[in-house]
Structures are given as C-alpha cells and as structure tokens.
Design a protein around this motif. Structure first.
Motif, PDB file in Angstrom:
ATOM      1  N   TRP A   1     -36.649 -59.103-107.563  1.00 20.34           N
ATOM      2  CA  TRP A   1     -38.060 -59.326-107.870  1.00 20.34           C
ATOM      3  C   TRP A   1     -38.978 -58.894-106.734  1.00 20.34           C
ATOM      4  O   TRP A   1     -40.071 -58.381-106.978  1.00 20.34           O
ATOM      5  N   GLY A   2     -38.539 -59.092-105.501  1.00 18.57           N
ATOM      6  CA  GLY A   2     -39.402 -58.769-104.355  1.00 18.57           C
ATOM      7  C   GLY A   2     -39.784 -57.306-104.346  1.00 18.57           C
ATOM      8  O   GLY A   2     -40.972 -56.955-104.212  1.00 18.57           O
ATOM      9  N   VAL A   3     -38.796 -56.443-104.508  1.00 15.44           N
ATOM     10  CA  VAL A   3     -39.074 -55.007-104.512  1.00 15.44           C
ATOM     11  C   VAL A   3     -39.938 -54.642-105.715  1.00 15.44           C
ATOM     12  O   VAL A   3     -40.904 -53.870-105.605  1.00 15.44           O
ATOM     13  N   ALA A   4     -39.618 -55.241-106.861  1.00 19.85           N
ATOM     14  CA  ALA A   4     -40.399 -54.940-108.071  1.00 19.85           C
ATOM     15  C   ALA A   4     -41.856 -55.314-107.868  1.00 19.85           C
ATOM     16  O   ALA A   4     -42.768 -54.568-108.255  1.00 19.85           O
ATOM     17  N   ALA A   5     -42.099 -56.465-107.240  1.00 20.74           N
ATOM     18  CA  ALA A   5     -43.475 -56.906-107.014  1.00 20.74           C
ATOM     19  C   ALA A   5     -44.194 -55.959-106.064  1.00 20.74           C
ATOM     20  O   ALA A   5     -45.339 -55.544-106.320  1.00 20.74           O
ATOM     21  N   TRP A   6     -43.521 -55.558-104.983  1.00 13.98           N
ATOM     22  CA  TRP A   6     -44.140 -54.619-104.049  1.00 13.98           C
ATOM     23  C   TRP A   6     -44.480 -53.301-104.736  1.00 13.98           C
ATOM     24  O   TRP A   6     -45.581 -52.776-104.592  1.00 13.98           O
ATOM     25  N   VAL A   7     -43.500 -52.805-105.487  1.00 14.69           N
ATOM     26  CA  VAL A   7     -43.691 -51.496-106.128  1.00 14.69           C
ATOM     27  C   VAL A   7     -44.866 -51.557-107.106  1.00 14.69           C
ATOM     28  O   VAL A   7     -45.751 -50.690-107.100  1.00 14.69           O
TER      29      VAL A   7
ATOM     30  N   ILE B   1     -41.258 -48.045 -87.106  1.00 15.31           N
ATOM     31  CA  ILE B   1     -39.885 -47.892 -87.576  1.00 15.31           C
ATOM     32  C   ILE B   1     -39.874 -48.158 -89.075  1.00 15.31           C
ATOM     33  O   ILE B   1     -40.240 -49.236 -89.533  1.00 15.31           O
ATOM     34  N   VAL B   2     -39.497 -47.144 -89.801  1.00 24.34           N
ATOM     35  CA  VAL B   2     -39.473 -47.283 -91.252  1.00 24.34           C
ATOM     36  C   VAL B   2     -38.042 -47.568 -91.669  1.00 24.34           C
ATOM     37  O   VAL B   2     -37.147 -46.769 -91.428  1.00 24.34           O
TER      38      VAL B   2
ATOM     39  N   THR C   1     -45.178 -51.359 -89.734  1.00 23.72           N
ATOM     40  CA  THR C   1     -46.326 -52.081 -90.266  1.00 23.72           C
ATOM     41  C   THR C   1     -46.335 -52.077 -91.780  1.00 23.72           C
ATOM     42  O   THR C   1     -47.086 -52.810 -92.396  1.00 23.72           O
ATOM     43  N   ILE C   2     -45.508 -51.247 -92.357  1.00 20.39           N
ATOM     44  CA  ILE C   2     -45.509 -51.257 -93.821  1.00 20.39           C
ATOM     45  C   ILE C   2     -44.273 -51.953 -94.376  1.00 20.39           C
ATOM     46  O   ILE C   2     -44.074 -52.029 -95.559  1.00 20.39           O
ATOM     47  N   ASP C   3     -43.465 -52.498 -93.467  1.00 23.49           N
ATOM     48  CA  ASP C   3     -42.320 -53.259 -93.942  1.00 23.49           C
ATOM     49  C   ASP C   3     -42.817 -54.608 -94.441  1.00 23.49           C
ATOM     50  O   ASP C   3     -43.387 -55.377 -93.684  1.00 23.49           O
ATOM     51  N   PRO C   4     -42.609 -54.929 -95.684  1.00 18.49           N
ATOM     52  CA  PRO C   4     -43.171 -56.169 -96.226  1.00 18.49           C
ATOM     53  C   PRO C   4     -42.431 -57.409 -95.758  1.00 18.49           C
ATOM     54  O   PRO C   4     -43.018 -58.473 -95.645  1.00 18.49           O
ATOM     55  N   GLU C   5     -41.120 -57.297 -95.494  1.00 19.39           N
ATOM     56  CA  GLU C   5     -40.335 -58.506 -95.248  1.00 19.39           C
ATOM     57  C   GLU C   5     -40.530 -59.032 -93.829  1.00 19.39           C
ATOM     58  O   GLU C   5     -40.515 -60.225 -93.589  1.00 19.39           O
TER      59      GLU C   5
ATOM     60  N   ASP D   1     -38.159 -49.867 -96.730  1.00 23.95           N
ATOM     61  CA  ASP D   1     -39.525 -49.347 -96.883  1.00 23.95           C
ATOM     62  C   ASP D   1     -39.528 -48.046 -97.656  1.00 23.95           C
ATOM     63  O   ASP D   1     -40.356 -47.822 -98.534  1.00 23.95           O
ATOM     64  N   ARG D   2     -38.590 -47.196 -97.289  1.00 16.28           N
ATOM     65  CA  ARG D   2     -38.526 -45.892 -97.969  1.00 16.28           C
ATOM     66  C   ARG D   2     -38.284 -46.074 -99.456  1.00 16.28           C
ATOM     67  O   ARG D   2     -38.861 -45.377-100.285  1.00 16.28           O
ATOM     68  N   ARG D   3     -37.438 -47.023 -99.749  1.00 19.18           N
ATOM     69  CA  ARG D   3     -37.107 -47.274-101.144  1.00 19.18           C
ATOM     70  C   ARG D   3     -38.368 -47.708-101.908  1.00 19.18           C
ATOM     71  O   ARG D   3     -38.681 -47.186-102.975  1.00 19.18           O
ATOM     72  N   ILE D   4     -39.089 -48.661-101.293  1.00 19.82           N
ATOM     73  CA  ILE D   4     -40.297 -49.137-101.963  1.00 19.82           C
ATOM     74  C   ILE D   4     -41.305 -48.009-102.102  1.00 19.82           C
ATOM     75  O   ILE D   4     -41.933 -47.827-103.158  1.00 19.82           O
TER      76      ILE D   4
END
Lengths: 125, 200
Positions: B76-82, B26-27, B5-9, B31-34
């Motif tokens: 950019w996607g990860v940067a935006a999430w973070v 399932i992480v 549920t916390i996986d953004p993609e 997800d862990r990285r973010i």
C-alpha cells in the motif's frame, strides 16, 4: 474472451453483480426526486391551501377577478379554469414535477408543485 | 551523510550541511521504483486526458492500473506514493494544478487509496485485482462527488449525476481491473526485480 475470464476471481464476480445492482438501483433512486407530492395554492402571494397529490379533488379559489378552479389528480394538478384574459395558466396543462408552477396573474392565484425536498429555483435564486 | 530528499520512508537527515558543500542525493532503488511507476502513471493520465468523454468528470482512469500493480507488487505504501505523485505531476503537466479538477482528482484518489487499504487485506484467493479496481473506482467517484457537494456545487442536485458516474465507475473499474490483472499475471512468472529496467 476466455483468456480474460480467467482473471476474475469468485469474489470479483459477486462484487460486480452487487455493484451492478447498486448502479441499477441508483437510477430510480436519484432521478425520482423530481416527482411532486403536494400542490401549493397561493392567493395574493399568501398560501391559500396545500393539497396532497395523493387523491383527486377540486379546489375553488376566490381571486381578485373571480373563481379559479384547480383540479388535483393522483400525482398531478392543473388550473381547470380561470377568469383571466389570456388563460396562460390554464393552457399550461397538467403540472407533475416538483418546482413546476402555473401563475394566473390577473386573478393573483398561483399553483405550484412541491416535492419531498425543496427544488433549486434558478429564477428566484 | 545526506539522505535522499525524495525517499519517502527515511526522514531527511537533520544534520546541518554547510551551504557551500555539494549536497549528494542518494537515490535508493525504492525511490527509483516509485519514480518509475509514477512516471508511467503520469503518462497514462495524459492519455486519459486526451480521450474525449461525453461528460466532464468521467474519465477511464487508466493511471489506476499502475496503482493497482504497485499495490499488488509492493504494498500500500508504494501504491499511495505512486498515485499521489501522479495526481500532482499530472496536474502540473496538464496545467490543472490547484484548479477545481485537481482537488476533485485528489479527493477521489485519497478516498480510493483508503478503500484500497481495506480491500487489500481481503483474501486474494477470492478477491483479485478486479475487485480492488472496482472498489477503488467507486471510492473515487464517492470522494469526488462529496467534495463537489461540499465545496463546488453546494446543492443536492449534484447527486442526480451520481447514477451516471456510478455507471462509468462500474465499466472502467472492471476494465482497468482486468488490464491490471492481465499485466499482473504476465509478471508473476518472472520475479519482480527492482533493478530491471523493463519491469515495474
């Protein structure tokens, strides 16, 4: 020091210089707005005359008690003489910034400076 | 199968789950990285808040170092999430959630993410992390001051603060960019591995 310089790319340096000039230019640009442009002279609350602060003139206003003399110079204005008892408006001296006001209450004359934009007036607000 | 549920993609699987069944989350490594990056950014935000500053609204913005590194490494996607997670989590931790400061921070972050999305495509040979950081910090104050003008202080007088904010953006933009560039250069030697606990 040289270690840190290695992290700058050519574009970084150009961008920093550009940003530096923008920041330097922003200080006069955003802080100048307080300069006055016109003097507004009111009698009994009605606008008597609006004078540009571009050149020096003298305005004589007939108030309730007598004549108030207003002196305009480049960028500033003052009440030169007033028949009022306490001379508060005369002693205020030169008014320069937008929003400044000298009120000769006994003679019902006021001199206010306005800039390009209306200034936020916390007294009237 | 229930997805994270916390996986953004990946969208949450709409398949109905019986209420009694245990929900397995399932992480993914992504997800862990973010989460890891966001946690680091929250930590830096707290340090940020503890540094005394002469004017409210001026902060070093240390957490943006993490955003820059996330952008450089993962896009950019990860940067935006973070950085968005960081804004919400740091606000909750600092008790600023839904306070004016939170919305100002959010506006600045959204503005700088949009600008980062553009400068990210500039040729890397010419524009490094310092450029990104500088553009992002100026976008941050632009977003902040625009929201403040529209909502908090609906008067042009607020633009008198702009030169001071711009000066702070210049200084901290360069500093954060340099720190990010130095960390980035140190990490380029080793390939980024999502499993490595020590890395990003």
């Amino acid at each position: 020091m040289t270690r840190w310089l290695a992290f700058f790319r050519p574009g970084d340096i150009l961008l920093i210089l550009f940003a530096f000039f923008c920041v330097a230019a922003s200080f006069p640009l955003f802080w100048r707005s307080g300069a006055g442009e016109r003097a507004v002279i009111r009698v009994d609350g009605e606008i008597f005359r609006e004078v540009s602060l571009d050149r020096a003139t003298t305005v004589v206003v007939q108030g309730a008690l007598g004549e108030t003399i207003i002196e305009i110079e480049k960028g500033r204005a003052r009440v030169a003489s007033d028949p009022g008892l306490r001379q508060y408006c005369v002693r205020q001296g030169w008014l320069k910034s937008a929003g400044a006001i000298a009120i000769c209450a006994p003679n019902r004359v006021s001199l206010s400076i306005v800039g390009r934009r209306e200034v936020y007036d916390s007294l009237n607000y | 199968m229930t997805r994270s549920t916390i996986d953004p993609e990946t969208p949450v699987d709409p398949a109905p789950v019986p209420p009694s069944a245990s929900v397995e989350i399932i992480v993914t490594p992504h997800d862990r990285r973010i989460a890891r990056l966001a946690a680091a950014a929250v930590g830096l935000s707290i340090i940020d808040a503890a540094i005394p500053m002469p004017l409210p609204g001026i902060k070093p913005g240390l957490a943006n170092i993490i955003t820059l590194l996330a952008l450089a490494h993962y896009g950019w996607g990860v940067a935006a999430w973070v950085s968005l997670l960081r804004v919400f989590a740091a606000a909750l931790v600092l008790g600023q959630f839904l306070a004016p400061g939170f919305f100002l921070s959010l506006a600045g972050t959204v503005a700088s993410l949009m600008v980062l999305g553009i400068v990210y495509h500039l040729p890397r040979r010419w524009f490094g992390l310092v450029s990104w950081s500088l553009c992002a910090s100026f976008a941050h104050i632009a977003g902040q001051i625009l929201l403040a003008r529209l909502w908090l202080v609906p008067h042009d007088g607020i633009f008198r603060l702009l030169p001071i904010f711009a000066l702070a953006a210049l200084l901290f933009g360069i500093l954060n960019g340099l720190v990010a560039a130095s960390i980035h250069a140190g990490m380029k030697d080793k390939p980024a591995s999502p499993q490595a606990s020590g890395g990003l």
